[in-house]
Scaffold this motif. Structure first.
Motif, PDB file in Angstrom:
ATOM      1  N   LEU A 198      25.927 -31.972   1.059  1.00  0.00           N
ATOM      2  CA  LEU A 198      26.473 -30.649   1.358  1.00  0.00           C
ATOM      3  C   LEU A 198      25.638 -29.561   0.671  1.00  0.00           C
ATOM      4  O   LEU A 198      25.277 -28.551   1.282  1.00  0.00           O
ATOM      5  CB  LEU A 198      27.923 -30.576   0.889  1.00  0.00           C
ATOM      6  CG  LEU A 198      28.544 -29.187   0.998  1.00  0.00           C
ATOM      7  CD1 LEU A 198      28.859 -28.897   2.446  1.00  0.00           C
ATOM      8  CD2 LEU A 198      29.797 -29.090   0.160  1.00  0.00           C
TER       9      LEU A 198
ATOM     10  N   SER B 283      22.298 -29.112   2.356  1.00  0.00           N
ATOM     11  CA  SER B 283      22.447 -28.415   3.649  1.00  0.00           C
ATOM     12  C   SER B 283      22.787 -26.949   3.430  1.00  0.00           C
ATOM     13  O   SER B 283      22.327 -26.081   4.175  1.00  0.00           O
ATOM     14  CB  SER B 283      23.558 -29.034   4.498  1.00  0.00           C
ATOM     15  OG  SER B 283      23.746 -30.364   4.216  1.00  0.00           O
ATOM     16  N   ALA B 284      23.599 -26.679   2.414  1.00  0.00           N
ATOM     17  CA  ALA B 284      23.966 -25.285   2.134  1.00  0.00           C
ATOM     18  C   ALA B 284      22.721 -24.501   1.771  1.00  0.00           C
ATOM     19  O   ALA B 284      22.483 -23.406   2.294  1.00  0.00           O
ATOM     20  CB  ALA B 284      24.978 -25.238   0.997  1.00  0.00           C
TER      21      ALA B 284
ATOM     22  N   THR C 171      20.519 -23.947   4.954  1.00  0.00           N
ATOM     23  CA  THR C 171      21.066 -23.016   5.961  1.00  0.00           C
ATOM     24  C   THR C 171      21.147 -21.598   5.415  1.00  0.00           C
ATOM     25  O   THR C 171      20.898 -20.644   6.138  1.00  0.00           O
ATOM     26  CB  THR C 171      22.444 -23.469   6.460  1.00  0.00           C
ATOM     27  OG1 THR C 171      23.323 -23.644   5.348  1.00  0.00           O
ATOM     28  CG2 THR C 171      22.362 -24.756   7.247  1.00  0.00           C
TER      29      THR C 171
ATOM     30  N   LEU D 124      28.996 -20.423   4.047  1.00  0.00           N
ATOM     31  CA  LEU D 124      28.543 -21.567   4.838  1.00  0.00           C
ATOM     32  C   LEU D 124      29.155 -21.558   6.235  1.00  0.00           C
ATOM     33  O   LEU D 124      30.316 -21.213   6.407  1.00  0.00           O
ATOM     34  CB  LEU D 124      28.877 -22.865   4.114  1.00  0.00           C
ATOM     35  CG  LEU D 124      28.261 -22.965   2.718  1.00  0.00           C
ATOM     36  CD1 LEU D 124      28.554 -24.313   2.114  1.00  0.00           C
ATOM     37  CD2 LEU D 124      26.769 -22.703   2.757  1.00  0.00           C
TER      38      LEU D 124
ATOM     39  N   LEU E 239      29.405 -26.969   8.171  1.00  0.00           N
ATOM     40  CA  LEU E 239      29.488 -27.287   6.743  1.00  0.00           C
ATOM     41  C   LEU E 239      30.901 -27.074   6.223  1.00  0.00           C
ATOM     42  O   LEU E 239      31.353 -27.779   5.320  1.00  0.00           O
ATOM     43  CB  LEU E 239      28.485 -26.440   5.962  1.00  0.00           C
ATOM     44  CG  LEU E 239      27.024 -26.725   6.301  1.00  0.00           C
ATOM     45  CD1 LEU E 239      26.090 -25.891   5.442  1.00  0.00           C
ATOM     46  CD2 LEU E 239      26.714 -28.194   6.113  1.00  0.00           C
ATOM     47  N   ASP E 240      31.615 -26.104   6.797  1.00  0.00           N
ATOM     48  CA  ASP E 240      33.012 -25.902   6.406  1.00  0.00           C
ATOM     49  C   ASP E 240      33.842 -27.153   6.684  1.00  0.00           C
ATOM     50  O   ASP E 240      34.678 -27.558   5.881  1.00  0.00           O
ATOM     51  CB  ASP E 240      33.617 -24.705   7.162  1.00  0.00           C
ATOM     52  CG  ASP E 240      33.240 -23.378   6.516  1.00  0.00           C
ATOM     53  OD1 ASP E 240      32.850 -23.401   5.329  1.00  0.00           O
ATOM     54  OD2 ASP E 240      33.325 -22.342   7.187  1.00  0.00           O
TER      55      ASP E 240
ATOM     56  N   PHE F  18      32.618 -30.157   6.916  1.00  0.00           N
ATOM     57  CA  PHE F  18      32.106 -31.183   6.011  1.00  0.00           C
ATOM     58  C   PHE F  18      32.741 -31.048   4.615  1.00  0.00           C
ATOM     59  O   PHE F  18      33.139 -32.034   3.994  1.00  0.00           O
ATOM     60  CB  PHE F  18      30.585 -31.056   5.951  1.00  0.00           C
ATOM     61  CG  PHE F  18      29.894 -32.245   5.346  1.00  0.00           C
ATOM     62  CD1 PHE F  18      30.129 -33.514   5.825  1.00  0.00           C
ATOM     63  CD2 PHE F  18      29.006 -32.077   4.301  1.00  0.00           C
ATOM     64  CE1 PHE F  18      29.482 -34.611   5.266  1.00  0.00           C
ATOM     65  CE2 PHE F  18      28.359 -33.168   3.734  1.00  0.00           C
ATOM     66  CZ  PHE F  18      28.603 -34.432   4.213  1.00  0.00           C
ATOM     67  N   ILE F  19      32.865 -29.791   4.143  1.00  0.00           N
ATOM     68  CA  ILE F  19      33.506 -29.557   2.836  1.00  0.00           C
ATOM     69  C   ILE F  19      34.928 -30.110   2.857  1.00  0.00           C
ATOM     70  O   ILE F  19      35.360 -30.805   1.934  1.00  0.00           O
ATOM     71  CB  ILE F  19      33.582 -28.046   2.509  1.00  0.00           C
ATOM     72  CG1 ILE F  19      32.183 -27.463   2.316  1.00  0.00           C
ATOM     73  CG2 ILE F  19      34.436 -27.803   1.259  1.00  0.00           C
ATOM     74  CD1 ILE F  19      32.176 -25.947   2.166  1.00  0.00           C
TER      75      ILE F  19
END
Lengths: 200, 706
Positions: free
Chosen positions: B107, B110-111, B114, B128, B132-133, B135-136
């Protein structure tokens, strides 16, 4: 080494532990005391709660306190009063006589370089804003009074900002007469004329 | 695992070691990116004219990395270590622990990627994008299942106060993240939040403030309750105080968000709640500080010689300072001065560098020798780390106080004619640039101390034994004598489900009371002051604005304060941001407010200003944005964007949605022609610069003013 720096005696430690170690409270070796809430702490907590409650009653429940909008209006009108009192005392200036005042022109030239040149060019030949040295005028007829009007109030739809909040009255007068004196100065790279030709 | 371990269950310290190392790694990244951001404010060329490294993208990377990567990994390390020992059991599932660890690291990577590429929601600490939201949320659920699963197989009947704080953290962060991230996707990395205007402002700062409360405060209080008594070998000062301050914090904190929105267009009642609940938080916060500091009674002499305790004690002291300063800043008249200035930056860093940073460092110095069965390489280096780091924080704090108060006072200075003394915004910036250099020095010292720590720990790990002796979980917990009957709170400490439900109720009370009334925004809207929604090209430009992170330096909210009105025009209204998904009110004015910038300058001015701000404002510290005249606008995606916005309630007709691309192209041609006439290069009609100019020229021009 003074006594403060010595490790506390076993007695002192013992008294701490004896305070009120709670039976059965032991987690991974961590024990808990049951000291009372510090009085000053409790007092602080209560005071903030009481204050908050009163504040809420005053500003919200009964609305006896002013709203943020009412407060703003009050403060703005005070500033407005200051402003009108100050401007009413300012002597009226004859712009025509300023045109020959070299001191005023010097001030005006400084203001022009600092504020106007970025858009109108260093020699007022025109860039983002129009050429100010030719006989063509978009707003008014190019008299010192007309120029002063545009400088103070701006022409917002054309992107000319109003300068009355940024510059003092003297600075606005000086820069207006300075611009007036640039007429027919024929700078290099002048921008094409825009507006109406004013014939003298 | 060695032979002896196969017989008895051992604590899972492998996962703790992984989180400790990740904390050190991401800490270094977060701090260095922070230093870069600090240098960019002091000297703009540190933006390097590269889109990926401009301040608008670096700052979100810094905040996200510091909060979620550095503090996040630190929290997980401490929670996994202490929870197993406090409950006398191994973690529920090694697989979940491992998924949690690797998921979180993926994560973070990726954060970082991006954010630097400019994919952003435009909401602070929630930048994000939607994949990703999701994924979190997934990883947080894994963490929660693992944690509550561990609770379910605990050998200790009662939960220690640290565990209470962990429960509050896990529950509330989930609620905050999900509610604040409800958004509708447009494409793989673009979405619009369902909330708009004051609604979005309220939800965002309810989230934003409670990210501080439940990500940077409650978990660290839990860690404090474990590591201070352990490191000092002293009993906790007061169990009663633990109970009172825990429940008071959990119940009160959630209301405090609107103190970020004082004097804005947010309705007064919400502002009042935000202020008074912040005031009431002062004592409960100090309850934690008192319990931490007074636990050291009888052990103060150890602080002199033990760097671990130095870090922990100083962390708690900074916690006390920040939680006094916070309520102070929430008082409306103080906020009027401090909001949008560097005073807030000072406040935040007192909390993050002092409280979160030093608590983490203390914890890691405590953990590393225990996790790797060895001695710390050098206590002396740890001492040096402490003093250099502390000096860094103090320099940081003081320079930003001075910058914030100086600028706040300059903004509001009015002469005897009722005019602003410093009408030119840039004057108030140039004045504080020297302090930006001082701040960068403070940050550099903090990092220097941290590098000593990394070196120290690297040396420690190198001499650690190859085969580790893992700590064995006791088969059973010795029976505890209890002569008195259990109090009702004591009973509660044995009932995980009831306890958790009560925490949920405590955090939902304030959330619902504050957010519910704004769900139906229409109550607050004057139908005669309705705004026109943005045109397709303006929306394209707005997305450039969000992507470049303009909101980190420019507000779009003229507060109901005379100095704001004199400088920027009439106070912003609720109606003006009614259709803003997301709202872009901002929280910092490194540059001037833009709520009414529309029409203030010609398009050519904006063009030249974006290419090089110093052409027009010689002292400007804003970066250049040369790529905006290279990068093309994706006109076609505007149809999709408009259908999403229409679904969210923005009143576009079918024709606008169906032809959004064509309408945008027409408007772009007009602006490009105007630019070309003024001497700008030809061919700008499909470039981002034109869209951005269209948006800037629309600001404050859509109606909705009194």
């Amino acid at each position: 080494m003074n006594s403060n720096q010595n490790p506390p005696s076993p007695n002192q430690n013992k008294s701490l532990v004896d305070e009120a170690l709670i039976e059965g409270h032991e987690y991974d070796g961590i024990k808990e005391l049951d000291n009372p809430l510090p009085a000053w702490w409790l007092f602080t907590f209560l005071i903030t709660i009481i204050f908050s409650f009163l504040y809420w009653i005053h500003y919200d429940l009964t609305a006896t306190g002013p709203s943020t909008s009412a407060e703003l209006e009050m403060e703005l009108s005070q500033l407005q009063a200051l402003h009108s009192a100050a401007t009413s005392k300012e002597p009226s200036v004859d712009l025509q006589s300023l045109v020959k005042n070299s001191k005023a022109l010097e001030v005006g030239q400084g203001v022009f370089a600092a504020r106007c040149a970025v858009c109108h060019g260093a020699k007022a030949e025109g860039q983002i804003g129009p050429n100010l040295t030719d006989r063509f005028w978009i707003h008014g007829k190019g008299t010192p009074e007309d120029i002063l009007q545009v400088v103070s109030k701006g022409v917002l739809e054309k992107g000319m900002p109003s300068w009355e909040s940024m510059l003092s009255a003297t600075e606005i007068q000086s820069v207006s007469v300075y611009v007036f004196t640039l007429k027919n100065s024929n700078p290099p790279n002048a921008k094409a004329p825009d507006g109406t030709e004013i014939k003298e | 695992m060695t032979q002896s371990h196969s017989l008895a269950e051992v604590y899972d310290d492998k996962i703790v070691r992984s989180f400790v190392l990740a904390t050190l790694f991401w800490g270094l990244i977060a701090f260095i990116v922070g230093l870069l951001a600090a240098l960019q404010l002091a000297y703009w060329p540190f933006n390097f004219n590269l889109e990926w490294l401009t301040y608008g993208r670096i700052r979100p990377l810094h905040t996200n990395a510091a909060i979620f990567a550095f503090a996040g990994n630190a929290i997980f390390a401490g929670i996994y270590y202490s929870t197993q020992r406090l409950l006398k059991t191994r973690m529920f599932s090694d697989l979940l622990s491992s998924l949690h660890f690797w998921g979180w690291q993926i994560l973070i990577v990726s954060a970082a990627v991006t954010l630097l590429l400019g994919f952003s929601m435009g909401k602070e600490y929630a930048e994000l994008e939607w994949p990703l939201d999701i994924f979190i949320t997934l990883i947080w659920v894994i963490f929660a299942v693992n944690f509550f699963g561990t609770l379910s197989r605990r050998k200790e009947k009662h939960m220690y106060v640290a565990i209470w704080f962990y429960i509050a953290t896990i529950i509330t962060v989930a609620v905050l993240h999900i509610v604040n991230s409800i958004e509708i996707p447009v494409s793989t990395f673009k979405s619009y939040p369902v909330w708009s205007g004051i609604q979005d402002a309220l939800v965002q700062w309810w989230y934003g403030h409670n990210a501080v409360a439940f990500f940077l405060t409650t978990p660290f209080l839990g860690l404090m309750y474990y590591f201070i008594p352990k490191a000092a070998d002293r009993p906790v000062y007061s169990y009663r105080l633990s109970i009172i301050h825990f429940w008071a914090l959990v119940f009160l904190y959630i209301w405090a968000g609107p103190h970020h929105l004082l004097y804005t267009a947010l309705p007064d009642w919400a502002q009042t709640l935000g202020m008074i609940f912040s005031l009431m938080l002062w004592a409960p916060s100090w309850g934690g500080m008192i319990n931490g500091l007074l636990t050291l009674r009888g052990a103060w002499h150890k602080v002199r010689t033990e760097p671990i305790l130095k870090f922990l004690v100083t962390a708690v002291t900074f916690y006390g300072m920040s939680t006094f300063e916070g309520p102070l800043l929430s008082i409306k008249s103080v906020s009027a001065l401090a909001h949008y200035t560097d005073w807030i930056i000072a406040h935040v860093h007192g909390g993050t560098l002092g409280w979160n940073g030093f608590l983490t460092f203390g914890m890691i110095y405590y953990l590393v020798p225990r996790l790797w069965n060895t001695q710390l390489h050098s206590k002396k280096l740890a001492e040096w780390h402490f003093w250099i780091g502390l000096l860094g924080i103090i320099i940081y704090y003081i320079s930003m106080w001075a910058a914030g108060i100086t600028q706040g006072l300059m903004w509001r200075a009015v002469d005897d004619k009722g005019k602003l003394v410093y009408p030119d915004f840039i004057e108030t910036v140039t004045r504080i640039v020297p302090l930006y250099w001082v701040r960068a020095l403070g940050g550099a010292l903090f990092i220097a101390g941290f590098l000593l720590m990394i070196y120290n720990i690297w040396k420690t790990l190198r001499k650690a034994p190859q085969t580790r002796k893992e700590e064995i979980v006791p088969q059973q917990v010795p029976l505890k004598t209890q002569t008195h009957p259990e109090t009702s709170h004591r009973k509660l400490e044995g009932l995980v489900t009831v306890f958790t439900v009560l925490v949920v109720l405590a955090v939902l009370a304030g959330s619902i009371i504050e957010i519910y009334p704004t769900l139906s925004l229409h109550n607050y809207i004057d139908p005669l002051k309705r705004t026109q929604p943005y045109s397709p090209l303006e929306i394209a430009g707005r997305d450039v604005y969000i992507s470049e992170g303009c909101y980190v330096c420019h507000s779009q909210m003229i507060r109901k304060l005379p100095e704001d009105v004199l400088r920027f025009g009439p106070a912003s209204t609720i109606e003006e941001s009614f259709y803003d998904h997301p709202f872009q009110w901002g929280s910092k004015r490194t540059g001037p407010d833009l709520a009414r910038v529309g029409g203030k300058y010609p398009a050519l001015w904006h063009y030249r200003h974006m290419m090089n701000p110093r052409d027009l404002i010689p002292q400007s510290i804003m970066p250049n944005y040369p790529w905006l005249e290279q990068k093309k606008v994706d006109f076609y995606v505007l149809r999709k964007k408009f259908s999403v916005l229409k679904r969210l309630g923005v009143p576009y007709d079918e024709n606008t949605v169906a032809n959004a691309d064509k309408i945008a192209e027409e408007q772009a041609k007009t602006i490009a022609a105007e630019l070309k006439n003024g001497g700008a290069p030809a061919g700008l009609e499909d470039k981002e610069i034109v869209a951005l100019i269209a948006y800037l020229q629309a600001l404050g021009k859509k109606g909705g003013t009194p």
